[in-house]
Motif scaffolding. Structure first.
Motif, PDB file in Angstrom:
ATOM      1  N   TYR A 112      13.906   2.055 -12.269  1.00  0.00           N
ATOM      2  CA  TYR A 112      13.289   3.243 -11.676  1.00  0.00           C
ATOM      3  C   TYR A 112      11.969   3.611 -12.352  1.00  0.00           C
ATOM      4  N   ALA A 113      11.579   2.843 -13.353  1.00  0.00           N
ATOM      5  CA  ALA A 113      10.235   3.023 -13.908  1.00  0.00           C
ATOM      6  C   ALA A 113       9.181   2.453 -12.970  1.00  0.00           C
ATOM      7  N   SER A 114       9.604   1.662 -12.001  1.00  0.00           N
ATOM      8  CA  SER A 114       8.679   1.084 -11.017  1.00  0.00           C
ATOM      9  C   SER A 114       8.394   2.085  -9.908  1.00  0.00           C
ATOM     10  N   VAL A 115       7.181   2.051  -9.388  1.00  0.00           N
ATOM     11  CA  VAL A 115       6.756   2.958  -8.334  1.00  0.00           C
ATOM     12  C   VAL A 115       6.047   2.155  -7.246  1.00  0.00           C
ATOM     13  N   ASP A 116       6.319   2.485  -5.996  1.00  0.00           N
ATOM     14  CA  ASP A 116       5.627   1.882  -4.857  1.00  0.00           C
ATOM     15  C   ASP A 116       4.904   2.976  -4.083  1.00  0.00           C
ATOM     16  N   ILE A 117       3.616   2.773  -3.814  1.00  0.00           N
ATOM     17  CA  ILE A 117       2.794   3.769  -3.121  1.00  0.00           C
ATOM     18  C   ILE A 117       2.313   3.178  -1.795  1.00  0.00           C
ATOM     19  N   ILE A 118       2.683   3.808  -0.697  1.00  0.00           N
ATOM     20  CA  ILE A 118       2.250   3.354   0.620  1.00  0.00           C
ATOM     21  C   ILE A 118       0.875   3.947   0.917  1.00  0.00           C
ATOM     22  N   TYR A 119      -0.047   3.128   1.432  1.00  0.00           N
ATOM     23  CA  TYR A 119      -1.370   3.650   1.776  1.00  0.00           C
ATOM     24  C   TYR A 119      -1.951   2.898   2.978  1.00  0.00           C
ATOM     25  N   PHE A 120      -2.914   3.527   3.621  1.00  0.00           N
ATOM     26  CA  PHE A 120      -3.527   2.977   4.825  1.00  0.00           C
ATOM     27  C   PHE A 120      -4.614   1.974   4.449  1.00  0.00           C
ATOM     28  N   CYS A 121      -4.573   0.809   5.082  1.00  0.00           N
ATOM     29  CA  CYS A 121      -5.539  -0.237   4.765  1.00  0.00           C
ATOM     30  C   CYS A 121      -5.631  -1.181   5.968  1.00  0.00           C
ATOM     31  N   GLU A 122      -6.287  -0.710   7.019  1.00  0.00           N
ATOM     32  CA  GLU A 122      -6.340  -1.483   8.265  1.00  0.00           C
ATOM     33  C   GLU A 122      -7.128  -2.776   8.074  1.00  0.00           C
ATOM     34  N   GLU A 123      -6.577  -3.858   8.565  1.00  0.00           N
ATOM     35  CA  GLU A 123      -7.251  -5.144   8.483  1.00  0.00           C
ATOM     36  C   GLU A 123      -8.565  -5.104   9.253  1.00  0.00           C
ATOM     37  N   ILE A 157      -0.118  -3.804 -11.923  1.00  0.00           N
ATOM     38  CA  ILE A 157      -0.345  -3.063 -10.677  1.00  0.00           C
ATOM     39  C   ILE A 157      -0.855  -4.047  -9.632  1.00  0.00           C
ATOM     40  N   LYS A 158      -0.095  -4.222  -8.557  1.00  0.00           N
ATOM     41  CA  LYS A 158      -0.456  -5.197  -7.527  1.00  0.00           C
ATOM     42  C   LYS A 158      -0.302  -4.585  -6.143  1.00  0.00           C
ATOM     43  N   ASP A 159      -1.149  -5.058  -5.208  1.00  0.00           N
ATOM     44  CA  ASP A 159      -1.120  -4.581  -3.830  1.00  0.00           C
ATOM     45  C   ASP A 159      -0.513  -5.646  -2.916  1.00  0.00           C
ATOM     46  N   GLU A 160       0.266  -5.184  -1.953  1.00  0.00           N
ATOM     47  CA  GLU A 160       0.894  -6.076  -0.985  1.00  0.00           C
ATOM     48  C   GLU A 160       0.741  -5.489   0.414  1.00  0.00           C
ATOM     49  N   ARG A 161       0.209  -6.279   1.338  1.00  0.00           N
ATOM     50  CA  ARG A 161       0.108  -5.825   2.724  1.00  0.00           C
ATOM     51  C   ARG A 161       1.470  -5.947   3.395  1.00  0.00           C
ATOM     52  N   VAL A 162       1.847  -4.888   4.155  1.00  0.00           N
ATOM     53  CA  VAL A 162       3.145  -4.918   4.835  1.00  0.00           C
ATOM     54  C   VAL A 162       3.006  -5.060   6.346  1.00  0.00           C
ATOM     55  N   ASP A 163       1.864  -4.663   6.899  1.00  0.00           N
ATOM     56  CA  ASP A 163       1.587  -4.893   8.314  1.00  0.00           C
ATOM     57  C   ASP A 163       0.075  -4.763   8.511  1.00  0.00           C
ATOM     58  N   LYS A 164      -0.357  -4.683   9.762  1.00  0.00           N
ATOM     59  CA  LYS A 164      -1.792  -4.661  10.058  1.00  0.00           C
ATOM     60  C   LYS A 164      -2.480  -3.418   9.512  1.00  0.00           C
ATOM     61  N   PHE A 165      -1.717  -2.331   9.361  1.00  0.00           N
ATOM     62  CA  PHE A 165      -2.339  -1.055   9.020  1.00  0.00           C
ATOM     63  C   PHE A 165      -2.033  -0.562   7.604  1.00  0.00           C
ATOM     64  N   TYR A 166      -0.922  -0.993   7.029  1.00  0.00           N
ATOM     65  CA  TYR A 166      -0.506  -0.396   5.763  1.00  0.00           C
ATOM     66  C   TYR A 166      -0.289  -1.453   4.680  1.00  0.00           C
ATOM     67  N   ALA A 167      -0.472  -1.004   3.436  1.00  0.00           N
ATOM     68  CA  ALA A 167      -0.192  -1.831   2.268  1.00  0.00           C
ATOM     69  C   ALA A 167       0.611  -0.994   1.282  1.00  0.00           C
ATOM     70  N   ILE A 168       1.191  -1.653   0.298  1.00  0.00           N
ATOM     71  CA  ILE A 168       1.953  -0.974  -0.748  1.00  0.00           C
ATOM     72  C   ILE A 168       1.371  -1.364  -2.101  1.00  0.00           C
ATOM     73  N   ARG A 169       1.129  -0.377  -2.925  1.00  0.00           N
ATOM     74  CA  ARG A 169       0.719  -0.636  -4.310  1.00  0.00           C
ATOM     75  C   ARG A 169       1.967  -0.593  -5.184  1.00  0.00           C
ATOM     76  N   HIS A 170       2.275  -1.716  -5.814  1.00  0.00           N
ATOM     77  CA  HIS A 170       3.433  -1.823  -6.696  1.00  0.00           C
ATOM     78  C   HIS A 170       3.000  -1.573  -8.139  1.00  0.00           C
ATOM     79  N   ILE A 171       3.666  -0.639  -8.789  1.00  0.00           N
ATOM     80  CA  ILE A 171       3.424  -0.367 -10.208  1.00  0.00           C
ATOM     81  C   ILE A 171       4.692  -0.711 -10.974  1.00  0.00           C
ATOM     82  N   ARG A 172       4.566  -1.569 -11.980  1.00  0.00           N
ATOM     83  CA  ARG A 172       5.718  -2.005 -12.748  1.00  0.00           C
ATOM     84  C   ARG A 172       5.521  -1.668 -14.228  1.00  0.00           C
TER      85      ARG A 172
END
Length: 314
Positions: A112-123, A157-172
């Motif tokens: 639970y020290a990990s955090v995921d942040i959803i944000y808008f990032c349209e291709e 800290i890494k970013d991962e695209r989840v679909d055409k419009f959104y990505a997730i920033r992973h913090i570990r």
């Protein structure tokens, strides 16, 4: 009614100041001494504090064209979608200021020290992508009564695209252990001025305190909804946003009147299940949900500016 709302606001802030550590960078002794959660004794980790402040930013080129480009915004024409016809997204943006403090209670809760942040990032449309600023992740450990502070590097800290419009920033936080306190802070800028992210009041672990503040210009009318449960209180009052305009090397401030929403949650139980994009979208997780309210051409704002009848909760 306005005096009553002001009194409630003052009481809420007073209680918050007495019971919560809103200052980041130095966990309190009370937080170090916390080993379990009274309403969730089996919890592996707990969110001690969470705050989400949302406000609008107007650059020097912003103009209220209904007032000759430089005066009050009160008589600016409104579009049916609730958006000022002449607002240029290039001069108007939103700022989210987010702070979260979590404590790991058991060795089994280090994940639970990990955090995921959803944000808008349209291709293919970087001009409308959300931007992170001033991100800071700090791990505090208490070793034999001495507090050690460690900043988590960008390599975790890494970013991962989840679909055409959104990505997730992973913090570990790779070396988290029971007893550690983790602080996360960041700012998020977006140009999508008619869309406000929901603020989660519920996480996968219990949350002792969460606060959401939204300072919204009056010409953007939103329905702001909160859970109708005893743990959550909300109010709306009048506020303002300063606008700076550069003229002859001087900053000439202007004010845009606003509706200021404050929602406070205490002792929120963990969500019973896995939190994902789908159940967040469906509103199954307790949170503050904000949707643009349709406006009509034949309804003019009150002369004072802000619309005072917007609802918190339904």
């Amino acid at each position: 009614m306005y005096k009553l709302l002001s009194l409630i606001a003052a009481l809420l802030m007073a209680v918050s100041a007495d019971a919560q550590n809103a200052k980041f960078g130095k966990p309190t002794q009370e937080e170090w001494d916390l080993n379990s959660v009274s309403f969730a004794p089996d919890a592996e980790a707990v969110v001690l504090y969470k705050s989400v402040d949302v406000t609008y930013k107007f650059s020097s080129g912003f103009g209220a064209y209904g007032s000759s480009g430089s005066g009050s915004l009160d008589d600016t024409p409104l579009a049916s979608t609730g958006v000022n016809k002449n607002i240029d997204p290039e001069t108007t943006s939103m700022l989210y200021n987010v702070k979260v403090r979590t404590k790991i209670l058991k060795d089994s809760g280090t994940g639970y020290a990990s955090v995921d942040i959803i944000y808008f990032c349209e291709e293919g449309n970087l001009n409308m992508a959300d931007e992170f600023y001033e991100m800071s992740v700090v791990q505090f450990s208490n070793v034999n009564g001495k507090v050690k502070k460690k900043r988590i590097s960008g390599a975790n800290i890494k970013d991962e695209r989840v679909d055409k419009f959104y990505a997730i920033r992973h913090i570990r936080v790779p070396e988290a252990k029971a007893g550690d306190i983790i602080e996360y802070q960041y700012q998020l800028f977006t140009n999508r001025i008619t869309f406000i992210y929901d603020t989660q009041l519920q996480e996968s672990i219990p949350m002792l305190y969460a606060e959401c503040k939204m300072n919204i210009p009056y010409f953007l009318q939103f329905n702001v909804n909160k859970p109708e449960i005893p743990n959550v209180a909300g109010l709306v009052s009048l506020g303002n946003i300063q606008i700076g305009e550069v003229q002859n090397d001087f900053q000439i401030p202007k004010k845009c009147q606003t509706n200021l929403y404050t929602i406070v949650a205490r002792d929120m139980p963990a969500y019973d299940g896995v939190i994902d994009l789908e159940n967040l979208k469906e509103g199954k997780v307790y949170g503050v949900r904000t949707e643009l309210k349709e406006k009509r051409y034949d309804v003019k704002p009150e002369a004072s500016g802000p619309v005072r009848h917007l609802i918190i909760g339904k």
